[in-house]
Design a protein around this motif. Structure first.
Motif, PDB file in Angstrom:
ATOM      1  N   LYS A  52       7.990  11.812  -0.372  1.00 16.29           N
ATOM      2  CA  LYS A  52       6.491  12.518  -0.924  1.00 16.29           C
ATOM      3  C   LYS A  52       4.835  11.393   0.087  1.00 16.29           C
ATOM      4  O   LYS A  52       5.244  10.370   0.275  1.00 16.29           O
ATOM      5  CB  LYS A  52       6.215  12.002  -2.115  1.00 16.29           C
ATOM      6  CG  LYS A  52       4.965  12.746  -2.871  1.00 16.29           C
ATOM      7  CD  LYS A  52       4.589  11.797  -3.721  1.00 16.29           C
ATOM      8  CE  LYS A  52       3.926  10.766  -3.396  1.00 16.29           C
ATOM      9  NZ  LYS A  52       2.111  10.876  -2.272  1.00 16.29           N
TER      10      LYS A  52
ATOM     11  N   THR B 203       5.190   7.315   1.238  1.00 13.10           N
ATOM     12  CA  THR B 203       4.429   6.510   2.404  1.00 13.10           C
ATOM     13  C   THR B 203       2.697   6.779   1.965  1.00 13.10           C
ATOM     14  O   THR B 203       2.365   7.866   1.715  1.00 13.10           O
ATOM     15  CB  THR B 203       4.902   7.733   3.694  1.00 13.10           C
ATOM     16  OG1 THR B 203       4.283   9.065   3.473  1.00 13.10           O
ATOM     17  CG2 THR B 203       6.154   7.692   4.027  1.00 13.10           C
TER      18      THR B 203
ATOM     19  N   LEU C 210       4.183  -3.475   1.499  1.00 11.63           N
ATOM     20  CA  LEU C 210       2.220  -3.035   0.724  1.00 11.63           C
ATOM     21  C   LEU C 210       1.110  -3.947   2.030  1.00 11.63           C
ATOM     22  O   LEU C 210       1.212  -3.861   3.151  1.00 11.63           O
ATOM     23  CB  LEU C 210       2.938  -4.114  -0.454  1.00 11.63           C
ATOM     24  CG  LEU C 210       3.494  -3.808  -1.318  1.00 11.63           C
ATOM     25  CD1 LEU C 210       3.414  -4.542  -2.648  1.00 11.63           C
ATOM     26  CD2 LEU C 210       4.211  -2.741  -1.945  1.00 11.63           C
TER      27      LEU C 210
ATOM     28  N   GLN D  74       5.559   9.398  -9.006  1.00  9.31           N
ATOM     29  CA  GLN D  74       5.909   8.257  -9.834  1.00  9.31           C
ATOM     30  C   GLN D  74       6.889   9.895 -10.356  1.00  9.31           C
ATOM     31  O   GLN D  74       8.210   8.857 -11.176  1.00  9.31           O
ATOM     32  CB  GLN D  74       5.264   8.395 -11.883  1.00  9.31           C
ATOM     33  CG  GLN D  74       4.137   7.125 -11.169  1.00  9.31           C
ATOM     34  CD  GLN D  74       3.072   6.742 -11.591  1.00  9.31           C
ATOM     35  OE1 GLN D  74       3.405   6.900 -13.045  1.00  9.31           O
ATOM     36  NE2 GLN D  74       2.460   5.506 -10.880  1.00  9.31           N
TER      37      GLN D  74
ATOM     38  N   GLY E 296      -0.386   0.372  -1.037  1.00  2.71           N
ATOM     39  CA  GLY E 296      -1.007  -0.415  -1.520  1.00  2.71           C
ATOM     40  C   GLY E 296       0.012  -1.574  -2.871  1.00  2.71           C
ATOM     41  O   GLY E 296       0.560  -0.478  -3.301  1.00  2.71           O
TER      42      GLY E 296
ATOM     43  N   GLU F 284      -7.890  -7.520   0.652  1.00  2.00           N
ATOM     44  CA  GLU F 284      -7.253  -6.235   1.829  1.00  2.00           C
ATOM     45  C   GLU F 284      -8.568  -5.357   1.974  1.00  2.00           C
ATOM     46  O   GLU F 284      -9.521  -4.916   1.415  1.00  2.00           O
ATOM     47  CB  GLU F 284      -6.494  -5.581   1.701  1.00  2.00           C
ATOM     48  CG  GLU F 284      -6.036  -5.239   3.801  1.00  2.00           C
ATOM     49  CD  GLU F 284      -4.911  -3.761   2.535  1.00  2.00           C
ATOM     50  OE1 GLU F 284      -4.104  -3.116   1.406  1.00  2.00           O
ATOM     51  OE2 GLU F 284      -3.753  -4.103   3.839  1.00  2.00           O
TER      52      GLU F 284
END
Ligand code: NAD
Length: 466
Positions: free
Chosen positions: A172, A146, A244, A209, A224, A371
């Protein structure tokens, strides 16, 4: 200035401190989860998921309702944590806590409606007198990653449906705002959650990851594009849900209720200092009403009280850190160099960026093309709605859009043409209802999030033909 280490400096088996973006005071210290620990936690979650998969939907609802109760009891503490760790105002933080409780209650209700369907199989020769029963069964362990901007409610948007569907979840949170998530995990224990059903790991890109590459069964990510792509590559052949970025427009047409459109613009661009995925990042004003609109808008923008997010009188707090403020301010300067006309704002004090309005921003300027996570309204003027829509559709993003008008023919045309996940009529793009599917097309995401649809996404479809 926040001193949270940038993602790349976050190592394993270490700790990091959390600072209030407004005054840089330390508000917490968090231990990073090591790779070994992540592996161990995933194994524990697997066992918990295995036990929980045969739970009754009514039991899942009881758990989620109990957690919503704990959130309610703890609401002021949670709101203060959010306000301190990521700098949103105390009003905004209280609102997020209220929404988070609601997300869990709706998830609990939806758990009891996870119905399947029965299809007749007689359309093939061997199917005569046979029926296919289609049900939804738990997927296993959900990995949830998040962002910083809604550290509680966006986690509840993953936690609620995961539990409602009969899964375990390992989350996480962002290292920029990890405290509310840790508190939620404590509250889940108080609420009677079975052991290891909801676990938290702490850290940044490396931990994200590692979790994505672990034997989890589904990855649900909000954040993102760069992180999204890295996680997609790390996660291999498991289902992925991704919420996203957005670069959302609001169109204001000649017949619009100007007062209402202005109030929405101020509310949905300066809320959490412009750091919402579906904030009004591009304002398309019809030439006929532009002057009137600006005459109403600018005094309201100048009246916003910017400062300490803990003060109840503050309307807008800081952006997440000084690096974010630097980025927003350099985009403002570049937009002015490229022909943009600064109408108000454009200054900063540390991580406090003044509410800014810029007219005539070039389409190639980063303020329009990318953005921008900060309190800047970038204005484009139009006479032909179709041309404005084409301009918006050329963006790589497609989250939500808003329009103010009562011209039904034009709204229908906009509905047909606009390339987004959701169009809000006489509302801004940042309007969200927790059980309604939310998400975008193109680079704005994969799949949708919203309690009911997420429960389905977090389930496997199982077919029995008898
Ligand atoms: P971010 O992508 O930097 O971080 C999000 C999460 O990903 C964090 O937990 C972070 O630790 C992790 N992460 C960061 N870099 C990573 C990498 N290289 N590999 C793996 N994991 C990595 O996003 P942020 O700055 O926290 O949040 C802002 C972004 O999130 C914006 O683009 C915003 O639009 C988006 N967002 C989208 C929604 C939505 O529902 N569509 C909602 C909120 C925020």
């Amino acid at each position: 200035m926040t001193t949270i280490a940038p993602e790349k400096r976050l190592g394993f088996s270490d700790a990091f401190t959390v600072h209030n973006p407004f005054d840089n005071q330390q508000v917490g210290e968090v231990e990073l989860t090591s790779a070994d620990e992540i592996g161990h936690l995933v194994r524990r979650a697997k066992k918990a998921a295995h036990k929980f998969r045969h739970s009754m939907p009514a039991e899942r609802r009881v758990l989620l309702n109990a957690l919503a109760d704990e959130i309610k009891k703890d609401q002021e503490h949670l709101a203060n944590l959010i306000c301190l760790e990521m700098g949103k105002t105390i009003h905004e933080a209280r609102n997020e806590v209220r929404r988070a409780g609601n997300t869990l209650l709706l998830s609990g209700d939806a758990a009891t409606f996870l119905d399947g369907e029965v299809l007749h199989c007689g359309i093939v020769p061997g199917g005569v007198d046979r029926h296919a029963t289609i049900t939804y069964v738990p997927i296993g362990v959900v990995g949830a990653i998040t962002p910083f901007n809604y550290p509680l409610n966006l986690l509840c948007h993953k936690l609620g449906p995961a539990i409602a569907a009969g899964n375990a979840i390992i989350a996480k949170p962002s290292p920029k705002a990890p405290l509310a998530a840790a508190r939620l995990c404590e509250l889940a224990r108080r609420a009677g959650f079975p052991e290891d059903l909801f676990l938290i790991i702490q850290g940044g890109a490396l931990q994200a990851q590692t979790l994505a590459g672990s034997p989890i069964d589904l990855l649900s990510f909000t954040g993102g594009e760069i992180a999204g792509l890295a996680l997609k590559q790390a996660s291999g052949l498991i289902p992925i849900l991704m919420e996203l970025g957005g670069n959302d427009p609001l169109f204001v047409l000649p017949d619009a209720d100007i007062q209402s459109a202005v109030a929405t613009t101020v509310g949905q661009r300066f809320e959490i200092a412009g750091q919402s995925c579906a904030a009004i990042k591009k304002l398309y004003l019809h030439e006929e009403i532009k002057e009137t609109f600006l005459n109403h808008l600018l005094p309201q923008v100048d009246a916003l009280k910017v400062g300490d997010p803990r003060e109840v009188s503050t309307d807008m707090g800081p952006v997440i850190d000084e690096a974010a403020a630097d980025e927003v301010c350099s985009r403002i300067s570049r937009a002015i160099d490229e022909g943009g006309k600064l109408l108000t704002g454009g200054t900063r004090d540390g991580s406090l960026v003044a509410p800014t309005v810029i007219d005539q921003v070039a389409t190639t300027s980063d303020l329009i093309a990318k953005e921008t996570f900060g309190p800047v309204i970038s204005i484009r003027t139009f006479t032909d709605l179709g041309t404005a829509v084409d301009e918006v559709n050329s963006s790589p993003f497609g989250l939500q859009a808003g329009v103010f008008s009562n011209d039904h023919a034009l709204i229908r045309e906009l509905e047909r043409q606009i390339q987004v996940g959701g169009l809000m009529v006489n509302e801004g793009p940042d309007f969200r209802v927790e059980h309604v599917p939310f998400g975008g097309i193109k680079k704005s995401g994969l799949g949708r999030e919203g309690v009911r649809i997420t429960i389905r996404e977090m389930s496997e479809t199982k077919v029995i033909i008898d």
